[in-house]
Design a protein around this motif. Structure first.
Motif, PDB file in Angstrom:
ATOM      1  N   ARG A 104      -7.262  17.227  13.916  1.00  0.00           N
ATOM      2  CA  ARG A 104      -6.009  16.579  14.228  1.00  0.00           C
ATOM      3  C   ARG A 104      -5.684  15.263  13.359  1.00  0.00           C
ATOM      4  N   GLN A 105      -6.508  14.908  12.506  1.00  0.00           N
ATOM      5  CA  GLN A 105      -6.731  13.637  11.901  1.00  0.00           C
ATOM      6  C   GLN A 105      -5.620  13.709  10.716  1.00  0.00           C
ATOM      7  N   GLY A 106      -5.075  12.735  10.202  1.00  0.00           N
ATOM      8  CA  GLY A 106      -4.335  12.885   8.943  1.00  0.00           C
ATOM      9  C   GLY A 106      -4.378  11.373   8.207  1.00  0.00           C
ATOM     10  N   SER A 107      -4.177  11.579   6.954  1.00  0.00           N
ATOM     11  CA  SER A 107      -4.506  10.357   5.949  1.00  0.00           C
ATOM     12  C   SER A 107      -3.880   9.319   6.369  1.00  0.00           C
ATOM     13  N   LEU A 108      -4.438   7.850   6.378  1.00  0.00           N
ATOM     14  CA  LEU A 108      -3.613   6.737   6.713  1.00  0.00           C
ATOM     15  C   LEU A 108      -2.310   6.174   5.739  1.00  0.00           C
ATOM     16  N   ASP A 109      -2.522   6.576   4.219  1.00  0.00           N
ATOM     17  CA  ASP A 109      -1.767   6.046   3.350  1.00  0.00           C
ATOM     18  C   ASP A 109      -0.271   6.998   3.947  1.00  0.00           C
ATOM     19  N   GLY A 110      -0.236   8.411   4.091  1.00  0.00           N
ATOM     20  CA  GLY A 110       0.838   8.953   4.447  1.00  0.00           C
ATOM     21  C   GLY A 110       1.751   8.168   5.432  1.00  0.00           C
ATOM     22  N   LEU A 111       1.255   7.774   6.444  1.00  0.00           N
ATOM     23  CA  LEU A 111       2.023   7.075   7.333  1.00  0.00           C
ATOM     24  C   LEU A 111       2.462   5.570   7.008  1.00  0.00           C
ATOM     25  N   LEU A 112       1.561   4.872   6.284  1.00  0.00           N
ATOM     26  CA  LEU A 112       1.848   3.536   5.947  1.00  0.00           C
ATOM     27  C   LEU A 112       2.868   3.620   4.852  1.00  0.00           C
ATOM     28  N   LYS A 113       2.977   4.354   3.967  1.00  0.00           N
ATOM     29  CA  LYS A 113       4.089   4.517   2.962  1.00  0.00           C
ATOM     30  C   LYS A 113       5.429   4.865   3.613  1.00  0.00           C
ATOM     31  N   LEU A 114       5.214   5.577   4.830  1.00  0.00           N
ATOM     32  CA  LEU A 114       6.537   6.283   5.268  1.00  0.00           C
ATOM     33  C   LEU A 114       7.099   4.779   6.191  1.00  0.00           C
ATOM     34  N   LEU A 115       6.162   3.799   6.638  1.00  0.00           N
ATOM     35  CA  LEU A 115       6.661   2.750   7.254  1.00  0.00           C
ATOM     36  C   LEU A 115       7.405   1.725   6.405  1.00  0.00           C
ATOM     37  N   GLN A 116       6.674   1.932   5.284  1.00  0.00           N
ATOM     38  CA  GLN A 116       7.330   0.777   4.109  1.00  0.00           C
ATOM     39  C   GLN A 116       8.789   0.938   4.117  1.00  0.00           C
ATOM     40  N   SER A 117       9.275   2.176   3.990  1.00  0.00           N
ATOM     41  CA  SER A 117      10.625   2.573   3.777  1.00  0.00           C
ATOM     42  C   SER A 117      11.129   2.901   4.915  1.00  0.00           C
ATOM     43  N   LEU A 118      10.893   2.405   6.203  1.00  0.00           N
ATOM     44  CA  LEU A 118      11.395   2.615   7.313  1.00  0.00           C
ATOM     45  C   LEU A 118      12.943   2.274   7.191  1.00  0.00           C
ATOM     46  N   PRO A 119      13.745   3.251   7.602  1.00  0.00           N
ATOM     47  CA  PRO A 119      15.233   2.709   7.551  1.00  0.00           C
ATOM     48  C   PRO A 119      15.676   1.891   8.406  1.00  0.00           C
ATOM     49  N   ALA A 120      16.682   0.981   8.331  1.00  0.00           N
ATOM     50  CA  ALA A 120      17.413   0.082   9.556  1.00  0.00           C
ATOM     51  C   ALA A 120      18.624   1.178  10.105  1.00  0.00           C
ATOM     52  N   GLY A 121      18.503   1.593  11.048  1.00  0.00           N
ATOM     53  CA  GLY A 121      19.686   2.262  11.645  1.00  0.00           C
ATOM     54  C   GLY A 121      19.606   2.366  13.307  1.00  0.00           C
TER      55      GLY A 121
END
Length: 521
Positions: free
Chosen positions: A210-227
């Motif tokens: 079930r595990q996934g790489s941490l950087d995929g989540l963290l990079k997506l959080l860096q570009s989290l849109p405000a909406g």
């Protein structure tokens, strides 16, 4: 626990109990469903899982109707039907399913009635998980007998079910081991922490799937849109998680490195057991769980609530609440787990919105941290020559300018075997010698993937570096003299330090070896 247990043979002349309203064994549906199977018709069913609840048994059934449509149902039964059993069923009422008596007796044949000693000779070690346990009615003066169904976990019979009689009750869910005595008899084996090691191995396989790489989540959080989709609480949880990431400069100091290790998430359960409020200090795993709580769908839709509950259950199984207590226990040394964990990126699923994808990435990130924790447990034990080895494996996402680079770390400490007590009690006992191993793995531009293996014993350090890019290997080779001098200036004795092109070979004999030799003898 020791003792013999007998494999229960199925009687060929089982008594038939009359049924006043139906010719079959009734299964009570937990959720009544009217018209599932039309009158006069039957359907095929397969038992997906079996769980005992007091004196009844809960079944999860996969129903295949004549039209080909499939559905799953939960039902209760007075008799245990092992996993994998195939049934022919009808529906006499909305709350019940019925199977014929002949089919009910045939289903019991899905349990093993004897062992093939040609396939499993005497002395074979069987491991299994207890599914059910019932006390059998006994005549006056006769010893109590407990009847259990055990799902086998190893050998060629893995997945099969044994019906056994035992003089002692077997706790449901217990992992047990037994030696084959003959075709009808098994003998319990007291394996101590081996059964716990089996539980660790099973959980590790589940987490790694079930595990996934941490950087995929963290990079997506860096570009989290405000909406409208991202609430202020969700953005605050994401900002807190990102703010806790150390940079390369922090990891270059002993104090900063110690803080990053403590906040990596590998010690969250220890903090909770110690009564520490995790909200008072940053913790990678705690921050991920808070992010999951913000991403979980609002409970206005029952299906969304079920999906969220399942995600959280997968992210933090109850097993981990007590697994860390096993680090101090002595167990047989397992085969080495591969290091580092491979990258695993999760792509958007069909029909999945951004927040659902973010929730799945966060749950996969927690599973990755737990894969490191379980790998630590799996590699903690006693070596063949009596040394106690403790392992701590973890992952720290670090900032490198605008990039986030996951740094995988593994520490191993081996204690020398205990020596005999001095005959003269006034004689000083020599200090206990320890061997430390450290492994690092990271991928940082423009150097590319790098792995470091080092060991330290009695102030003497040696190591190897591995680079996958020729330019990086050449660069490191040209700076090894300066590195050696820096280590000498820090007060260490420096042994061999080499650089290689490629990756370290995998296998039990590939790591740096250090013999416990008294050079002054």
């Amino acid at each position: 626990m020791t003792g013999e247990m007998n494999i229960l043979p199925i009687s060929q002349n089982a008594p038939v109990t009359s049924r006043p309203q139906t010719s079959g064994e009734l299964l009570k549906l937990l959720t009544p469903m009217e018209g599932l199977i039309s009158a006069g018709q039957s359907a095929n069913a397969e038992v997906l899982s079996l769980k005992q609840a007091d004196q009844a048994f809960q079944l999860l059934l996969k129903i295949t109707l004549e039209s080909g449509r499939q559905t799953t149902l939960q039902a209760t039964s007075t008799q245990p039907l092992p996993q994998g059993t195939s049934l022919a069923i009808t529906q006499p009422s909305a709350g019940n399913l019925a199977i014929t008596l002949q089919q009910a007796l045939a289903s019991s044949a899905a349990t093993l009635t004897r062992l093939d000693t040609g396939q499993l000779p005497a002395g074979t070690l069987l491991q299994g998980k207890v599914l059910t346990s019932q006390v059998m009615p006994q005549e006056s003066g006769q010893p109590t007998v407990y009847r259990s169904m055990v799902s086998l976990l190893n050998t060629a019979l893995s997945g099969s079910t044994l019906s056994i009689d035992s003089p002692t009750p077997l706790r449901i869910g217990t992992l047990l081991s037994a030696l084959v005595q003959d075709s009808q008899t098994l003998k319990f084996v007291p394996l101590g922490s081996r059964s716990e090691q089996l539980a660790v191995t099973q959980q590790l396989a589940s987490q790694q799937s079930r595990q996934g790489s941490l950087d995929g989540l963290l990079k997506l959080l860096q570009s989290l849109p405000a909406g409208s989709q991202t609430s202020s609480d969700l953005r605050a949880a994401a900002e807190k998680l990102l703010a806790g990431l150390p940079d390369v400069q922090q990891l270059s100091s002993p104090k900063g490195l110690a803080l990053a290790l403590a906040n990596s998430g590998v010690f969250l359960e220890s903090k909770l057991l110690g009564g520490l409020n995790p909200s008072l200090a940053p913790d990678m795993k705690g921050d991920l769980l808070r992010l999951i709580a913000q991403l979980s769908p609002a409970p206005n839709t029952q299906m969304n609530a079920i999906i969220a509950a399942n995600t959280l259950a997968q992210a933090m199984p109850s097993f981990m609440r007590n697994a860390l207590g096993m680090l101090s226990q002595v167990s047989a040394k397992p085969s080495p787990t591969s290091f580092p964990l491979a990258d695993r990126l999760l792509q958007n699923a069909d029909g999945e919105d951004d927040l659902q994808h973010l929730l799945r990435l966060a749950a996969a990130a927690v599973s990755r941290l737990q894969s490191h924790q379980l790998s630590s447990l799996e590699q903690t034990g006693v070596t063949a020559d009596g040394r106690l080895m403790n392992t701590w494996q973890l992952e720290i996402p670090m900032r490198n300018l605008q990039d986030i680079v996951p740094l995988q770390v593994k520490f191993q400490r081996e204690d020398a075997p205990e020596k005999e007590q001095p005959k003269d009690r006034h004689e000083e006992r020599p200090p206990k010698q320890q061997l430390w191993r450290v492994e690092l793995a990271f991928d940082m531009e423009p150097l590319g993937p790098l792995q470091v293996q080092a060991q330290l014993i009695s102030g003497s350090l040696s190591g190897q570096l591995w680079a996958e890019r020729p330019y990086t290997a050449s660069l490191i080779e040209s700076n090894l003299t300066a590195l050696r001098q820096q280590l000498l200036d820090s007060g260490l004795n420096v042994g061999d330090i080499d650089c290689h092109l490629g990756t370290p070979p995998q296998g039990p004999q590939t790591r740096l070896e250090q013999r416990w030799v008294d050079e002054t003898a």
